[in-house]
Each structure stands twice: as C-alpha cells, then as structure tokens.
Write a protein that holds these residues in place. Structure first.
Motif, PDB file in Angstrom:
ATOM      1  N   LEU A  47       0.818  -1.211   0.000  1.00 53.18           N
ATOM      2  CA  LEU A  47       0.000   0.000   0.000  1.00 53.18           C
ATOM      3  C   LEU A  47       0.851   1.259   0.000  1.00 53.18           C
ATOM      4  CD1 LEU A  47      -2.735  -1.197   2.509  1.00 53.18           C
ATOM      5  CD2 LEU A  47      -3.142  -0.496   0.136  1.00 53.18           C
ATOM      6  N   LEU A  48       1.897   1.261   0.785  1.00 48.68           N
ATOM      7  CA  LEU A  48       2.772   2.438   0.827  1.00 48.68           C
ATOM      8  C   LEU A  48       3.521   2.614  -0.490  1.00 48.68           C
ATOM      9  CD1 LEU A  48       4.161   2.266   4.479  1.00 48.68           C
ATOM     10  CD2 LEU A  48       2.443   3.835   3.537  1.00 48.68           C
ATOM     11  N   THR A  49       3.835   1.517  -1.157  1.00 45.58           N
ATOM     12  CA  THR A  49       4.463   1.619  -2.477  1.00 45.58           C
ATOM     13  C   THR A  49       3.493   2.242  -3.473  1.00 45.58           C
ATOM     14  OG1 THR A  49       5.865  -0.312  -2.061  1.00 45.58           O
ATOM     15  CG2 THR A  49       5.533   0.323  -4.359  1.00 45.58           C
ATOM     16  N   LEU A  50       2.239   1.789  -3.458  1.00 49.52           N
ATOM     17  CA  LEU A  50       1.229   2.378  -4.336  1.00 49.52           C
ATOM     18  C   LEU A  50       1.053   3.858  -4.040  1.00 49.52           C
ATOM     19  CD1 LEU A  50      -1.468  -0.455  -4.303  1.00 49.52           C
ATOM     20  CD2 LEU A  50       0.032   0.166  -6.211  1.00 49.52           C
ATOM     21  N   HIS A  51       1.071   4.209  -2.746  1.00 49.73           N
ATOM     22  CA  HIS A  51       0.947   5.614  -2.357  1.00 49.73           C
ATOM     23  C   HIS A  51       2.135   6.418  -2.867  1.00 49.73           C
ATOM     24  CE1 HIS A  51       0.160   9.191  -0.064  1.00 49.73           C
ATOM     25  NE2 HIS A  51       1.237   9.029   0.674  1.00 49.73           N
ATOM     26  N   ASP A  52       3.333   5.877  -2.706  1.00 50.32           N
ATOM     27  CA  ASP A  52       4.543   6.578  -3.125  1.00 50.32           C
ATOM     28  C   ASP A  52       4.565   6.803  -4.635  1.00 50.32           C
ATOM     29  OD1 ASP A  52       7.237   7.630  -2.432  1.00 50.32           O
ATOM     30  OD2 ASP A  52       7.918   5.983  -3.717  1.00 50.32           O
ATOM     31  N   LEU A  53       4.000   5.874  -5.393  1.00 54.78           N
ATOM     32  CA  LEU A  53       3.999   5.978  -6.849  1.00 54.78           C
ATOM     33  C   LEU A  53       2.803   6.758  -7.394  1.00 54.78           C
ATOM     34  CD1 LEU A  53       5.116   2.345  -7.776  1.00 54.78           C
ATOM     35  CD2 LEU A  53       6.505   4.425  -7.800  1.00 54.78           C
ATOM     36  N   GLY A  54       1.926   7.203  -6.502  1.00 53.88           N
ATOM     37  CA  GLY A  54       0.789   7.998  -6.928  1.00 53.88           C
ATOM     38  C   GLY A  54      -0.443   7.211  -7.307  1.00 53.88           C
ATOM     39  N   TYR A  55      -0.440   5.886  -7.046  1.00 50.03           N
ATOM     40  CA  TYR A  55      -1.600   5.063  -7.376  1.00 50.03           C
ATOM     41  C   TYR A  55      -2.618   4.988  -6.239  1.00 50.03           C
ATOM     42  CZ  TYR A  55       0.866   3.395 -11.521  1.00 50.03           C
ATOM     43  OH  TYR A  55       1.501   3.323 -12.727  1.00 50.03           O
ATOM     44  N   PHE A  63      -6.625   3.856   2.768  1.00 53.06           N
ATOM     45  CA  PHE A  63      -6.070   4.049   1.433  1.00 53.06           C
ATOM     46  C   PHE A  63      -7.209   4.040   0.417  1.00 53.06           C
ATOM     47  CE2 PHE A  63      -2.587   2.385   3.869  1.00 53.06           C
ATOM     48  CZ  PHE A  63      -1.447   2.962   3.334  1.00 53.06           C
ATOM     49  N   THR A  64      -7.120   4.869  -0.597  1.00 52.89           N
ATOM     50  CA  THR A  64      -8.048   4.859  -1.728  1.00 52.89           C
ATOM     51  C   THR A  64      -7.232   4.954  -3.005  1.00 52.89           C
ATOM     52  OG1 THR A  64      -8.292   7.273  -1.605  1.00 52.89           O
ATOM     53  CG2 THR A  64      -9.953   5.946  -0.482  1.00 52.89           C
ATOM     54  N   LEU A  65      -7.665   4.258  -4.027  1.00 52.28           N
ATOM     55  CA  LEU A  65      -6.964   4.315  -5.298  1.00 52.28           C
ATOM     56  C   LEU A  65      -7.189   5.668  -5.964  1.00 52.28           C
ATOM     57  CD1 LEU A  65      -7.671   0.778  -6.807  1.00 52.28           C
ATOM     58  CD2 LEU A  65      -5.670   1.543  -5.519  1.00 52.28           C
ATOM     59  N   THR A  66      -6.199   6.126  -6.706  1.00 53.38           N
ATOM     60  CA  THR A  66      -6.314   7.381  -7.437  1.00 53.38           C
ATOM     61  C   THR A  66      -6.626   7.097  -8.903  1.00 53.38           C
ATOM     62  OG1 THR A  66      -3.991   7.484  -8.093  1.00 53.38           O
ATOM     63  CG2 THR A  66      -4.563   8.369  -5.917  1.00 53.38           C
ATOM     64  N   ALA A  67      -6.912   8.169  -9.636  1.00 55.57           N
ATOM     65  CA  ALA A  67      -7.221   8.023 -11.056  1.00 55.57           C
ATOM     66  C   ALA A  67      -6.029   7.491 -11.849  1.00 55.57           C
ATOM     67  CB  ALA A  67      -7.665   9.364 -11.630  1.00 55.57           C
ATOM     68  N   ARG A  68      -4.829   7.585 -11.279  1.00 53.85           N
ATOM     69  CA  ARG A  68      -3.645   7.084 -11.976  1.00 53.85           C
ATOM     70  C   ARG A  68      -3.773   5.588 -12.283  1.00 53.85           C
ATOM     71  NH1 ARG A  68       1.603   9.154 -12.390  1.00 53.85           N
ATOM     72  NH2 ARG A  68       3.194   7.595 -12.930  1.00 53.85           N
TER      73      ARG A  68
END
Length: 251
Positions: A47-55, A63-68
């Motif tokens: 999850l933190l990796t997804l956050h760091d990459l903007g996902y 955590f919530t997914l972004t439009a990326r």
C-alpha cells in the motif's frame, strides 16, 4: 512450488489493487490483509508503495486508489483491436437510432465495457470503457452467457451475487437461466429495469468471422421511451446489421 519466472512482489501488488472495489473503495492495512490473505507487513509495504507511486491516496488510516490506476487498464482497453474495430460502428449506430450503444465482453460473473457511444445518460452511474456490471442481469451479459455451454453458464449464474438491484431483478438462478436459454434460442436478450429503474436494453452477440461469439452489443433506452415488448421491433434490425457487418472483420 513458486514459478521461478514470476515476480512474487508484483503479484502481491496486483492482488492489493484488485482488492479495492466499488463496495470497498477505502481500505485500511487490516482490510487489505484480510481481503488478500497477505500478512499485515506485506500489505503495508504494498500500500505504501502504491501511495509513493501515486496510485493510492492515504489519510493516515485508509487508502483509496487514485485516477492514476486507470492508466493500467485504459491503455490496454484502447489498444485492444476489438475496441478499435467496433467504435466506428457504435458511433454510427448510436447516431442512426438516437440511443446510446455499447460493446462488452464477459469476465467471470461480470461484463466489462470495451467501447461506448453515448447519446444521453440513461443510468445514474456513468458508463465508460472499463466499467463493470453483473452479467446475469444485463442484456449483454445474458447473450454472452448464452454463448457458453449451458453447464458453464449455470455455474457463472450460481457464482454471481444475485442481490436484487431493483424490484424487477430476477434472483432465482432457474429463472435467470430460463432467460439465458431464451437468448440462446432467439439470438437476443431484452432487460426490463433489472439493472436500474427506468432503464431497458436489448443486446445481440457479436461473432468473429469463424462464428465464435467474441463480445456483445446493446442499446439502452429510458423506460418512458419504449415498452420492453417494443424494443425488438425498434432496435433489433439495426443491431443485427452491425452484427453482420462486424462478422466480416472480427477475428
């Protein structure tokens, strides 16, 4: 034994992304751990990796997914030859009949929209390529299920979440299979407000040049515009003309 040619961390990250759904758009580390079977430490790192990459966005707990994340699917959908081939036909059909038209494929218990031409919005949710709906209660889903062997279609229906979406939704697998069987016999399916109140639709399968069902095409109309019994008379012929035209070019 793990396949030495696969990357375990990538597989775990994809499992985390797939855990987010319309019913669970905000998830904590504990939620992800429970949904994926990953331990908390692994879920946290993913999850933190997804956050760091903007996902993914992170508010300190959820955590919530972004439009990326859409980049992961939209590029693939846009690159699919089927989506590219059907879009001009959808656009012309939509203009001709004055209604929105769509093409979808079957993915498990759901249909996935590949292409769409919208004249007006007839559903409360916005549909676009990548959108998903249950197969068992949609016109495109029923013609796609009709293309499967009966036992496989029944298995999909029985594995589906049959929670009614409207008072008109069918919830008995036997009743749903009867409609699937009718779609197989008739070559089309009509849905009367089973997905959403005020929406009716009619769909036909799309065949490849080899005669294999590769997708479905439909049009959806507001219930105030036409009775369910009138949909075939109004729209079946235009849909079948597109079906015939695409049969020559689809592989």
């Amino acid at each position: 034994m793990a396949n030495k040619n696969t990357i375990g961390s990538l597989a775990k990250g994809l499992r985390v992304i797939e855990a987010f759904t319309a019913d669970h758009p905000r998830m904590s580390i504990s939620d992800i751990s429970a949904a994926t079977g990953l331990d908390r430490a692994t879920a946290r790192r993913c999850l933190l990796t997804l956050h760091d990459l903007g996902y993914a966005d992170y508010d300190g707990k959820f955590f919530t997914l972004t439009a990326r994340v859409l980049r992961l699917g939209m590029g693939a959908l846009a690159a699919m030859p089927l989506a590219q081939m059907v879009q001009p036909w959808l656009d012309q059909l939509s203009e001709r009949i004055g209604q929105s038209t769509s093409v979808s494929i079957l993915d498990g218990t759901e249909i996935v929209y590949l292409a769409r031409a919208a004249q007006r919005r007839v559903m409360s949710i916005g549909l676009m390529p990548g959108s998903r709906l249950p197969a068992h209660c949609t016109s495109m889903g029923r013609v796609l299920l009709a293309a499967l062997p009966a036992d496989r279609a029944r298995g999909v229906v029985e594995a589906s979440d049959l929670t009614p979406r409207t008072p008109h939704s069918l919830t008995d697998p036997a009743e749903i299979m009867a409609r699937v069987d009718a779609a197989r016999r008739d070559g089309y399916a009509v849905i009367d407000q089973e997905v959403e109140l005020g929406l009716r639709s009619i769909a036909v399968p799309l065949f490849s040049a080899q005669g294999r069902v590769v997708a479905a095409i439909n049009t959806g109309v507001a219930a105030v515009q036409a009775a369910a019994a009138d949909l075939a008379g109004l729209y079946l012929d235009p849909l079948l003309k597109v079906q015939d035209g695409l049969r020559r070019v689809l592989r």
